[in-house]
Write an enzyme that holds these catalytic residues in place. Sequence first.
Site, PDB file in Angstrom:
ATOM      1  N   CYS A 159      38.111 -27.000 -17.803  1.00 30.49           N
ATOM      2  CA  CYS A 159      39.325 -26.769 -17.196  1.00 30.49           C
ATOM      3  C   CYS A 159      39.489 -25.984 -15.920  1.00 30.49           C
ATOM      4  O   CYS A 159      40.654 -25.802 -15.307  1.00 30.49           O
ATOM      5  CB  CYS A 159      40.431 -26.465 -18.286  1.00 30.49           C
ATOM      6  SG  CYS A 159      40.271 -27.054 -19.810  1.00 30.49           S
ATOM      7  N   HIS A 298      47.742 -20.591 -16.972  1.00 31.26           N
ATOM      8  CA  HIS A 298      47.267 -21.743 -17.659  1.00 31.26           C
ATOM      9  C   HIS A 298      47.922 -22.407 -18.792  1.00 31.26           C
ATOM     10  O   HIS A 298      47.963 -23.494 -18.788  1.00 31.26           O
ATOM     11  CB  HIS A 298      45.667 -21.262 -18.470  1.00 31.26           C
ATOM     12  CG  HIS A 298      44.941 -22.446 -18.768  1.00 31.26           C
ATOM     13  ND1 HIS A 298      44.388 -23.269 -17.905  1.00 31.26           N
ATOM     14  CD2 HIS A 298      44.275 -22.683 -19.985  1.00 31.26           C
ATOM     15  CE1 HIS A 298      43.656 -24.063 -18.686  1.00 31.26           C
ATOM     16  NE2 HIS A 298      43.567 -23.761 -19.748  1.00 31.26           N
ATOM     17  N   GLU A 309      46.771 -15.555 -23.030  1.00 29.41           N
ATOM     18  CA  GLU A 309      47.012 -15.239 -21.826  1.00 29.41           C
ATOM     19  C   GLU A 309      48.181 -14.274 -21.566  1.00 29.41           C
ATOM     20  O   GLU A 309      48.014 -13.446 -20.579  1.00 29.41           O
ATOM     21  CB  GLU A 309      47.398 -16.854 -21.185  1.00 29.41           C
ATOM     22  CG  GLU A 309      47.488 -16.524 -19.564  1.00 29.41           C
ATOM     23  CD  GLU A 309      47.642 -17.775 -18.675  1.00 29.41           C
ATOM     24  OE1 GLU A 309      47.694 -18.015 -17.704  1.00 29.41           O
ATOM     25  OE2 GLU A 309      47.778 -19.018 -19.596  1.00 29.41           O
ATOM     26  N   LYS A 330      52.127 -27.190 -16.808  1.00 23.92           N
ATOM     27  CA  LYS A 330      51.525 -28.070 -17.748  1.00 23.92           C
ATOM     28  C   LYS A 330      52.832 -28.798 -18.559  1.00 23.92           C
ATOM     29  O   LYS A 330      52.491 -29.863 -19.046  1.00 23.92           O
ATOM     30  CB  LYS A 330      50.474 -27.733 -18.411  1.00 23.92           C
ATOM     31  CG  LYS A 330      49.198 -27.225 -17.523  1.00 23.92           C
ATOM     32  CD  LYS A 330      48.223 -27.200 -18.563  1.00 23.92           C
ATOM     33  CE  LYS A 330      46.726 -26.473 -17.716  1.00 23.92           C
ATOM     34  NZ  LYS A 330      46.886 -25.346 -17.035  1.00 23.92           N
ATOM     35  N   HIS A 335      47.750 -31.756 -19.076  1.00 23.86           N
ATOM     36  CA  HIS A 335      46.741 -31.145 -18.666  1.00 23.86           C
ATOM     37  C   HIS A 335      45.838 -32.023 -18.110  1.00 23.86           C
ATOM     38  O   HIS A 335      45.128 -32.712 -18.911  1.00 23.86           O
ATOM     39  CB  HIS A 335      46.191 -30.642 -20.025  1.00 23.86           C
ATOM     40  CG  HIS A 335      45.026 -29.285 -19.730  1.00 23.86           C
ATOM     41  ND1 HIS A 335      44.287 -29.177 -18.524  1.00 23.86           N
ATOM     42  CD2 HIS A 335      44.508 -28.387 -20.668  1.00 23.86           C
ATOM     43  CE1 HIS A 335      43.569 -28.269 -18.535  1.00 23.86           C
ATOM     44  NE2 HIS A 335      43.327 -27.798 -19.798  1.00 23.86           N
ATOM     45  N   PHE A 395      37.228 -24.059 -21.884  1.00 27.53           N
ATOM     46  CA  PHE A 395      36.216 -24.085 -22.909  1.00 27.53           C
ATOM     47  C   PHE A 395      34.976 -23.719 -22.255  1.00 27.53           C
ATOM     48  O   PHE A 395      34.529 -23.851 -21.278  1.00 27.53           O
ATOM     49  CB  PHE A 395      36.149 -25.440 -23.430  1.00 27.53           C
ATOM     50  CG  PHE A 395      37.353 -25.926 -24.559  1.00 27.53           C
ATOM     51  CD1 PHE A 395      38.341 -25.177 -24.783  1.00 27.53           C
ATOM     52  CD2 PHE A 395      37.199 -27.095 -24.900  1.00 27.53           C
ATOM     53  CE1 PHE A 395      39.226 -25.339 -25.618  1.00 27.53           C
ATOM     54  CE2 PHE A 395      38.144 -27.628 -25.798  1.00 27.53           C
ATOM     55  CZ  PHE A 395      39.331 -26.556 -26.137  1.00 27.53           C
TER      56      PHE A 395
END
Length: 409
Positions: A159, A298, A309, A330, A335, A395
């Site tokens: 990502c 994010h 976050e 998002k 995403h 990830f």
Amino acid sequence: MKTLVAITGIGLISPLGNQLDEVFAKLMDGVSGIRRLACDQTGCKPAVVGAVDFDPANWFTRLQLSGVDRVSQMAVAAATQALDDAALALPEDKEQVGVYVGCAMGGSTALDKGFQNFYQTGTRVSPLSVIASMANAPAGHISMRFGITGPSVNYSVACASSAIALGEAMRAIRNGEIRQAIAGGAEAMLLPGIINAWQSMQVLASPEGDHPEQACRPYDKTRSGLVLAEGAAFLILERLDDAMARGARIYATLDGYACRSDAAHITKPDVAGQVRTMRAAMADAGLTPQQIAYCNSHGTATQVGDVVECEALQQIWGEGTPGLQVSATKSMHGHLLGATGGLEAAITALALHHHQLPPTANCQQPDENCRVQHVFGKGVAAPQLQAAISNSFAFGGSNASLVLQAWPR
């Protein structure tokens, strides 16, 4: 003195549309481009996705399309739009131009078709499958389309891919390696096998009855997960003095970038790692947290990720993040994995240009564990907005943050 880098063009192929003004207006109104997946393939389970309306015939001839995966088609289209938007004539010495792309999954459509031919129908696998599915194929096709002979590279960092592509392009311009860059990302993986793999991880949002557009709900108590999306987003980066000399419209400047690793867990995000990344990006820009008023977070709408976050933001800006407003776009575009950082950087640049903050949509019951200054529902005016940060946390524990500033200062 540090070379400043301007953003002078933006091109988008997104679930919210392909025209900048249209996309930003929808974002400000809290309009979602997320829809129920239309799928007639065997094994396709109910899902919601951010799919794009895209006709490659507008960008490629039938002959050109041979061996060009959907991800490369959208990348070329968005890059072309970005160049047109920048009104940039590439220099005669195209070694001074770079192509920096973030693409995490490569040509998934070509791979999927190859597997179907081999395992299901027993038909011939196309000899073009390999070149169509390469992760760096979008970068190669952009370079060939415009005859660019400078760096042509792909970053595959889940990502964070296109945020890193933008940051590395900025560094190359700063260091004098190139003068201009086409930088961003593309992703096209809305296929039953891939969606099913994500469903098996139990991180995808549940279909929402008659309102699939509300499926992605970052920071809401009832959030059920992320929504996979496809698309492409590219920005034109160039030396600020060059942009000013040619009278270019400047959306914003890209002033700070950092990439750091959690080194903690392959999927679970880490507060300390995110804090390190944001602090390093701000230091690179020469700014303090107090000078940054907006964060395009994010914000994927997972139970763990949203809280982590927000905790990271609180560690830097304080309880409730006074002075920093936060939103997760998002919620409206989904995403795009490797392309998300590029799209969200573009949105952040537009927010600075228009002095308006897009919201987080669909959050009706804010989670008390996500204590930041949210922009909920619809966008708000921000006449004093001068600096913003865009976060991409991947990830593998790979984090990237970009710091942008309004222009003129």
